[in-house]
Scaffold this active site. Structure first.
Site, mmCIF file in Angstrom:
data_model
loop_
_atom_site.group_PDB
_atom_site.id
_atom_site.type_symbol
_atom_site.label_atom_id
_atom_site.label_comp_id
_atom_site.label_asym_id
_atom_site.label_seq_id
_atom_site.Cartn_x
_atom_site.Cartn_y
_atom_site.Cartn_z
ATOM 1 N N ARG A 14 -20.668 -40.844 -4.468
ATOM 2 C CA ARG A 14 -20.302 -40.678 -3.374
ATOM 3 C C ARG A 14 -19.307 -40.233 -3.098
ATOM 4 O O ARG A 14 -19.306 -39.670 -2.074
ATOM 5 C CB ARG A 14 -20.911 -42.336 -2.560
ATOM 6 C CG ARG A 14 -21.002 -41.598 -0.527
ATOM 7 C CD ARG A 14 -20.679 -43.374 -0.057
ATOM 8 N NE ARG A 14 -19.389 -43.836 -0.642
ATOM 9 C CZ ARG A 14 -18.514 -43.395 0.652
ATOM 10 N NH1 ARG A 14 -18.432 -43.227 0.907
ATOM 11 N NH2 ARG A 14 -17.816 -44.766 0.253
ATOM 12 N N PHE A 36 -8.028 -19.594 11.453
ATOM 13 C CA PHE A 36 -7.768 -20.701 10.236
ATOM 14 C C PHE A 36 -7.017 -20.176 8.822
ATOM 15 O O PHE A 36 -5.847 -20.369 9.010
ATOM 16 C CB PHE A 36 -8.844 -21.629 9.423
ATOM 17 C CG PHE A 36 -8.569 -21.871 8.492
ATOM 18 C CD1 PHE A 36 -8.439 -23.751 8.732
ATOM 19 C CD2 PHE A 36 -8.328 -22.256 7.198
ATOM 20 C CE1 PHE A 36 -7.551 -25.310 8.384
ATOM 21 C CE2 PHE A 36 -7.756 -23.629 6.305
ATOM 22 C CZ PHE A 36 -7.838 -24.789 6.845
ATOM 23 N N GLN A 38 -4.800 -17.345 9.876
ATOM 24 C CA GLN A 38 -3.945 -17.102 10.320
ATOM 25 C C GLN A 38 -2.815 -18.598 10.284
ATOM 26 O O GLN A 38 -0.857 -18.291 9.634
ATOM 27 C CB GLN A 38 -3.693 -16.628 11.325
ATOM 28 C CG GLN A 38 -4.357 -15.043 12.267
ATOM 29 C CD GLN A 38 -4.719 -14.527 12.947
ATOM 30 O OE1 GLN A 38 -5.079 -15.698 13.427
ATOM 31 N NE2 GLN A 38 -4.934 -13.400 12.952
ATOM 32 N N GLU A 39 -3.633 -19.594 9.959
ATOM 33 C CA GLU A 39 -2.912 -20.780 10.415
ATOM 34 C C GLU A 39 -1.805 -21.365 9.465
ATOM 35 O O GLU A 39 -1.042 -21.970 9.198
ATOM 36 C CB GLU A 39 -3.231 -21.811 12.027
ATOM 37 C CG GLU A 39 -3.605 -21.400 13.134
ATOM 38 C CD GLU A 39 -5.330 -21.890 14.087
ATOM 39 O OE1 GLU A 39 -4.965 -21.996 14.918
ATOM 40 O OE2 GLU A 39 -6.417 -22.672 12.808
ATOM 41 N N GLU A 74 -8.305 -26.640 14.764
ATOM 42 C CA GLU A 74 -8.655 -25.260 14.671
ATOM 43 C C GLU A 74 -10.249 -25.850 13.723
ATOM 44 O O GLU A 74 -11.207 -24.647 13.658
ATOM 45 C CB GLU A 74 -8.286 -24.607 13.564
ATOM 46 C CG GLU A 74 -8.599 -23.118 13.225
ATOM 47 C CD GLU A 74 -8.863 -22.425 14.588
ATOM 48 O OE1 GLU A 74 -10.297 -21.943 14.718
ATOM 49 O OE2 GLU A 74 -8.652 -22.109 15.337
ATOM 50 N N TYR A 91 -26.655 -16.769 25.566
ATOM 51 C CA TYR A 91 -25.509 -17.721 26.791
ATOM 52 C C TYR A 91 -26.164 -18.763 27.428
ATOM 53 O O TYR A 91 -27.311 -18.117 27.681
ATOM 54 C CB TYR A 91 -24.645 -16.239 27.807
ATOM 55 C CG TYR A 91 -23.954 -17.199 28.659
ATOM 56 C CD1 TYR A 91 -22.745 -17.407 27.793
ATOM 57 C CD2 TYR A 91 -24.473 -17.729 29.857
ATOM 58 C CE1 TYR A 91 -21.935 -18.092 29.145
ATOM 59 C CE2 TYR A 91 -23.781 -18.340 30.725
ATOM 60 C CZ TYR A 91 -22.327 -18.775 30.392
ATOM 61 O OH TYR A 91 -21.703 -19.033 31.380
ATOM 62 N N SER A 103 -10.917 -24.723 21.780
ATOM 63 C CA SER A 103 -10.445 -23.347 21.610
ATOM 64 C C SER A 103 -9.098 -24.673 22.588
ATOM 65 O O SER A 103 -8.099 -24.069 21.826
ATOM 66 C CB SER A 103 -10.968 -22.397 22.384
ATOM 67 O OG SER A 103 -9.560 -21.496 22.840
ATOM 68 N N LEU A 121 14.162 -29.866 16.182
ATOM 69 C CA LEU A 121 15.360 -28.777 15.505
ATOM 70 C C LEU A 121 17.076 -28.883 16.716
ATOM 71 O O LEU A 121 17.811 -28.765 15.781
ATOM 72 C CB LEU A 121 15.025 -27.195 15.745
ATOM 73 C CG LEU A 121 13.732 -26.314 14.539
ATOM 74 C CD1 LEU A 121 13.347 -25.219 14.857
ATOM 75 C CD2 LEU A 121 14.529 -26.632 13.273
ATOM 76 N N TRP A 122 16.133 -29.419 17.636
ATOM 77 C CA TRP A 122 17.523 -29.736 18.715
ATOM 78 C C TRP A 122 17.630 -30.648 18.250
ATOM 79 O O TRP A 122 18.530 -31.304 18.083
ATOM 80 C CB TRP A 122 16.419 -29.953 19.742
ATOM 81 C CG TRP A 122 18.064 -30.250 21.063
ATOM 82 C CD1 TRP A 122 18.655 -29.015 21.485
ATOM 83 C CD2 TRP A 122 17.329 -31.105 21.934
ATOM 84 N NE1 TRP A 122 19.230 -29.518 22.148
ATOM 85 C CE2 TRP A 122 18.593 -30.961 22.936
ATOM 86 C CE3 TRP A 122 17.469 -31.883 21.867
ATOM 87 C CZ2 TRP A 122 19.038 -31.552 23.468
ATOM 88 C CZ3 TRP A 122 17.597 -33.229 22.728
ATOM 89 C CH2 TRP A 122 18.992 -32.882 24.108
#
Length: 124
Positions: A14, A36, A38-39, A74, A91, A103, A121-122
């Site tokens: 399994r 996906f 691009q990310e 995503e 539709y 989305s 970062l701050w």
């Protein structure tokens, strides 16, 4: 009427079966889903950047999990779109609602990831 026999996998079979299907899903996303891809292309250099910054282990974990949440979102969004398109390409208001919510999930995960990066970062 012909009955379909369902084999229930157990134990290591399994786990292997699940791993193979998970890998196939990930491979499909990498090959066919532009968002996906691009990310993922952002995830790789930003991960290297997080380690280069020499952040604390907790901060590194936070930024990594924030970026992974974008990839998760995503994946869910793509799965929703695939199911909606499988049901029918005509539709329908509820199909649009499902796709819009998927989305929105991605957008929310991106905002959270940006907030985590900004805060870490701050504080640095």
């Amino acid at each position: 009427m012909q009955q379909e026999i369902i084999i229930k996998r157990e134990g290591i079979h399994r786990i292997i079966y699940t791993f193979v299907h998970s890998f196939n899903g990930f491979k499909w996303l990498c090959k066919n889903e532009a968002a996906f891809q691009q990310e993922l292309m952002l995830f790789v250099p930003l991960s290297a950047f997080a380690f280069w910054l020499d952040l604390s282990a907790m901060h590194t974990l936070l930024v990594m999990l924030g970026m992974v949440s974008v990839l998760f979102a995503e994946m869910v969004n793509t799965a929703i779109e695939a199911v909606v398109d499988r049901v029918g390409l005509e539709y329908h208001m509820l199909s649009g609602v499902a796709k819009n919510i998927g989305s929105a999930l991605v957008l929310l995960s991106m905002i959270c990831s940006l907030a985590i990066w900004g805060t870490v970062l701050w504080l640095r």
